[in-house]
Design a protein around this motif. Structure first.
Motif, short mmCIF file in Angstrom:
data_model
loop_
_atom_site.label_atom_id
_atom_site.label_comp_id
_atom_site.label_asym_id
_atom_site.label_seq_id
_atom_site.Cartn_x
_atom_site.Cartn_y
_atom_site.Cartn_z
N ARG A 197 33.51 55.85 33.02
CA ARG A 197 33.55 57.11 34.15
C ARG A 197 34.24 56.13 35.58
O ARG A 197 33.58 55.32 35.34
CB ARG A 197 31.95 57.00 34.42
CG ARG A 197 31.51 58.45 34.14
CD ARG A 197 30.06 58.50 33.88
NE ARG A 197 30.01 60.01 32.98
CZ ARG A 197 29.93 61.18 33.37
NH1 ARG A 197 30.28 61.84 34.56
NH2 ARG A 197 29.03 61.79 32.52
N ASP A 237 25.67 55.23 24.43
CA ASP A 237 25.16 56.27 23.78
C ASP A 237 25.65 58.42 24.58
O ASP A 237 25.71 58.76 23.11
CB ASP A 237 23.73 56.26 24.35
CG ASP A 237 23.14 55.49 24.44
OD1 ASP A 237 23.08 54.87 23.28
OD2 ASP A 237 22.73 54.95 24.92
N GLU A 238 27.25 58.32 25.03
CA GLU A 238 27.19 59.23 25.31
C GLU A 238 28.14 59.58 24.20
O GLU A 238 28.61 60.39 23.25
CB GLU A 238 29.05 59.13 26.31
CG GLU A 238 27.65 59.74 27.66
CD GLU A 238 28.52 59.64 28.81
OE1 GLU A 238 29.92 58.94 28.59
OE2 GLU A 238 27.72 58.69 29.85
N HIS A 255 25.88 60.43 21.07
CA HIS A 255 25.47 62.20 21.65
C HIS A 255 26.07 63.67 21.71
O HIS A 255 25.70 65.00 21.55
CB HIS A 255 25.12 62.65 22.58
CG HIS A 255 23.44 61.52 22.84
ND1 HIS A 255 22.87 60.59 23.88
CD2 HIS A 255 22.50 60.78 21.92
CE1 HIS A 255 21.81 59.41 23.88
NE2 HIS A 255 22.02 59.89 22.00
N SER A 256 27.42 63.35 21.40
CA SER A 256 27.90 64.32 22.04
C SER A 256 28.52 65.25 20.71
O SER A 256 27.93 65.45 19.69
CB SER A 256 29.84 64.19 21.59
OG SER A 256 30.74 64.91 21.83
#
Ligand code: ADP
Ligand code: ZN
Ligand code: ZN
Length: 724
Positions: free
Chosen positions: A422, A555-556, A559-560
């Motif tokens: 990011r 973590d992203e 969870h996606s």
């Protein structure tokens, strides 16, 4: 009956157009042609001659002219492109236009592909003898004193020579000329002795030279894949043939080009979108006449003509950069396979983390798989550890364990990589007083804070505005940046390690051409340093002193909702890990997560990528997802939701009832609003590719005739790689 030419024009209409031949010249299939269209003219490509006219003869218009003496696109490319237009459902004229370098899409004559040479004129020689010039001009005169030199050579000897050449040419002291491109044998470095695995791979692939056969070359970064490519390209050159090497990103090219040049001792043509258009067109044309024997390029280089094709290589074949995400939505890896088949040559897909699609093709016996397991030169594979972030005192998202590992690495004089996918400072700006947060008015998604620029930026539509200092809702000054982007990590690491150079690599710091390479060039191999960056850092460039790679959060990816998220996360972890400990120093990889027990992470750590990929494939098969089913996604957007809905219902109704076809939707897109446009979609799935395609083409033709289509923008994505 008059001769009729069928011409593909760069317009979004599915069919080619008929014209009468121009007054002079002989048309051939694959040639550019200028024709009247509407009130102007267009440049198209002749796709057939003597076609039966689709309109009455007296209504046919006459083509204006044929700009080139011969066809630009050969029979193989014409055939492959027609196939591609049909497969990815794109207007055929747009596909042909796409295959030509931009500089060849207009009416300008073909650029010369000879080599540019500069010599002294007689006046120049006297100027040199009398020493009448100063500075750069004098230096150029001196360099040319011993004879003519090519532009290429001049750039090496005198990097800023062009300005001087312009001045001196204006004064009549130097002269420019074109000569046929010469073969410059460069000093070739020698190859290392190949390992048994490399030897085996080279032998297997070279036994297939001269025929179509796909190979999956499975080996992590540093396992020696490029050496295998080099050995094969040498054989291809010895046969007098051409080799095409595709790489996912241009950031990866310079190092590879240097290596190819040094080893092969031939010129390497580079084709990518950062290149000046004229250079790109010349490289393409040299490939077309066969004087270019080694061609390296990104996605669109898959359209390079290869009249003497010997081998096609797709490096990092799993990379999503190979998929074009707008207009003609082709996949360069898949197209490379189609071309290899048409050309009758082997195609090598290389990756340390093969796509599930390619692994399924190995499983089905369509590809042969070759493995490189050992890493030449590395002591042992990097050690991977999970850091449980729960109940930890995090500093800007970094745990004490992570910071200690960075400190230890720097203490040993080594380099650390901190990865975060990011950019910006923080993904959310939140008010502690009232809970307000900054959202993009055009996307209803949080705006990213860019602290240095004091801007709030939407990463979906580029909306910008000044970051407020007090809450616009309640006036509180307690605005807090939530979460971390690369800019924030850079700042935090700088505060903590003020003496150590920190390099941030993301889209902001690498905006201009070559910026990535220049940034990395500032890095000294023998000094400690920290690299902070996004996806761009996950691949390429050998950094021998880099021994720690830390992913700030995985973590992203856990969870996606995207069914490809697990595959992508596994690939990312392995790629980032591949950056650590490439040379003779052992590497350490840290993964921060709030879900240390997640089966994907456990599996990946305990068993590695291959076993994880096998499990993911088994899941995909069980629930019939790609690569065990085939998808097409209709994406729609409009200013008003009602227009999206009306079109999608009509599109749904236009699909024939078909038991072999599953339809999901109409539904809102995962991002229902973007850049002020309402978005929706319809997903088609089938367990047989043929069933999907049989339904798609007539549907695609019908969609454009629907009255509701005029109030929306729509596109059809065949084999979409994300469902956004
Ligand atoms: P990959 O393309 O898989 O990342 P490379 O071909 O770049 O791997 O090899 C990694 C490093 O190991 C390079 O520095 C390369 O020169 C070296 N290398 C590869 N094969 C051998 C070999 N057989 N003997 C010695 N060094 C090798
Ligand atoms: Zn507030
Ligand atoms: Zn936005």
């Amino acid at each position: 009956m008059p001769v009729v030419l069928r011409v593909a024009l760069p317009v979004p209409l599915p069919h080619p157009f008929d014209y009468l031949p121009p007054a002079s010249g002989t048309a051939s299939v694959g040639a550019r042609i200028v024709v009247p269209f509407g009130r102007g003219h267009l440049v198209g490509v002749v796709v057939a001659i003597n076609a039966e006219a689709t309109v009455a003869g007296h209504r046919l218009k006459q083509a204006l002219r044929l700009p080139d003496p011969a066809a630009l696109l050969d029979a193989e490319l014409m055939q492959t492109l027609a196939w591609a237009a049909d497969y990815w459902l794109c207007a055929v004229g747009e596909v042909y236009a796409n295959a030509l370098p931009l500089a060849l899409r207009g009416t300008r004559p073909l650029p010369s592909i000879g080599e540019e040479y500069w010599t002294l004129s007689n006046a120049g020689r006297s100027a040199l003898d009398t020493g009448s010039r100063r500075g750069g001009s004098r230096a150029l005169l001196a360099v040319l004193g011993s004879g003519a030199l090519s532009a290429r050579e001049l750039t090496i000897r005198l990097p800023a020579w062009r300005a001087a050449a312009r001045r001196l040419a204006a004064a009549g002291l130097v002269e420019r000329s074109e000569q046929p491109a010469l073969h410059h044998p460069l000093p070739a470095t020698s190859a290392p002795i190949l390992s048994d695995e490399q030897d085996h791979a080279v032998a297997a692939i070279s036994a297939s030279l001269g025929q179509y056969q796909p190979f999956l070359l499975d080996g992590v970064t540093g396992s020696g894949k490029t050496e295998v490519y080099l050995a094969l390209i040498e054989q291809v050159l010895a046969r007098g043939q051409q080799a095409l090497l595709l790489v996912p990103e241009i950031g990866l090219a310079p190092q590879t080009v240097a290596r190819l040049r040094a080893r092969l001792g031939v010129r390497v043509e580079v084709l990518h979108s950062n290149l000046a258009e004229g250079d790109r067109a010349r490289a393409w044309l040299r490939a077309r006449v066969g004087t270019a024997s080694v061609i390296l390029g990104t996605r669109s280089a898959v359209f390079t003509p290869l009249p003497h094709a010997g081998l096609i290589i797709v490096d990092e074949e799993h990379d999503s950069a190979y998929k074009q995400q707008d207009g003609f939505r082709y996949h360069a890896r898949d197209l490379a396979l189609v071309r290899a088949r048409a050309l009758g040559v082997p195609v090598v897909l290389g990756s340390g983390t093969p796509s599930l699609e390619s692994l399924a093709n190995v499983e089905a016996g369509r590809y042969r798989s070759l493995h490189l397991r050992a890493r030449p030169g590395a002591l042992r594979p990097p050690q991977v550890q999970i850091i449980d972030m729960r109940a930890q005192r995090l500093q800007h998202g970094m745990s004490p364990a992570l910071l200690t590992a960075v400190a230890d690495t720097l203490g040993r004089g080594e380099q650390a990589l901190v990865f975060r996918n990011r950019r910006g400072y923080a993904p959310v700006l939140l008010c502690h007083g009232c809970g307000w947060h900054a959202d993009c008015p055009r996307c209803e998604h949080p705006l990213t804070l860019h602290a240095h620029a004091q801007q709030l930026v939407c990463h979906h539509c580029d909306f910008h505005r000044r970051a407020p200092t007090v809450c616009p809702n309640c006036g509180s000054a307690e605005l807090a940046a939530q979460g971390q982007g690369t800019e924030r990590l850079e700042e935090a690491l700088h505060n903590r390690f003020p003496q150590v150079p920190i390099l941030r690599v993301d889209r902001e710091t690498t905006q201009h051409r070559d910026a990535f390479a220049q940034l990395l060039a500032t890095l000294r191999d023998d000094q400690p340093a920290i690299l902070v960056g996004t996806q761009m850092l996950a691949k390429g460039h050998d950094l021998p002193n880099l021994t720690l790679a830390a992913i700030v959060s995985v973590d992203e990816g856990l969870h996606s909702v995207d069914f490809r998220a697990s595959e992508r996360l596994a690939q990312l972890v392995v790629q980032v890990a591949g950056r650590a400990g490439r040379a003779r120093k052992p590497g350490l990889v840290l993964l921060q997560t709030h879900q240390p027990q997640h089966p994907l992470l456990r599996n990946l750590l305990a068993q590695g990528y291959a076993a994880t990929a096998r499990e993911l494939l088994a899941e995909r098969r069980a629930i019939q997802l790609p690569p065990y089913s085939y998808q097409a996604l209709l994406r729609v957007d409009a200013a008003q939701r009602a227009h999206v809905d009306t079109f999608l219902s009509a599109a749904r109704a236009a699909l024939p009832a078909n038991d072999n076809l599953q339809v999901a939707g109409p539904m809102a897109a995962p991002m229902p609003l973007r850049a002020g446009r309402q978005r929706g979609q319809l997903l088609l799935e089938a367990t047989q590719r043929s069933a999907l395609h049989a339904a798609l083409r007539p549907w695609w033709l019908e969609l454009r005739t629907l009255p509701s289509a005029r109030r929306v923008r729509w596109s059809l994505d065949v084999d979409p790689i994300d469902l956004y």
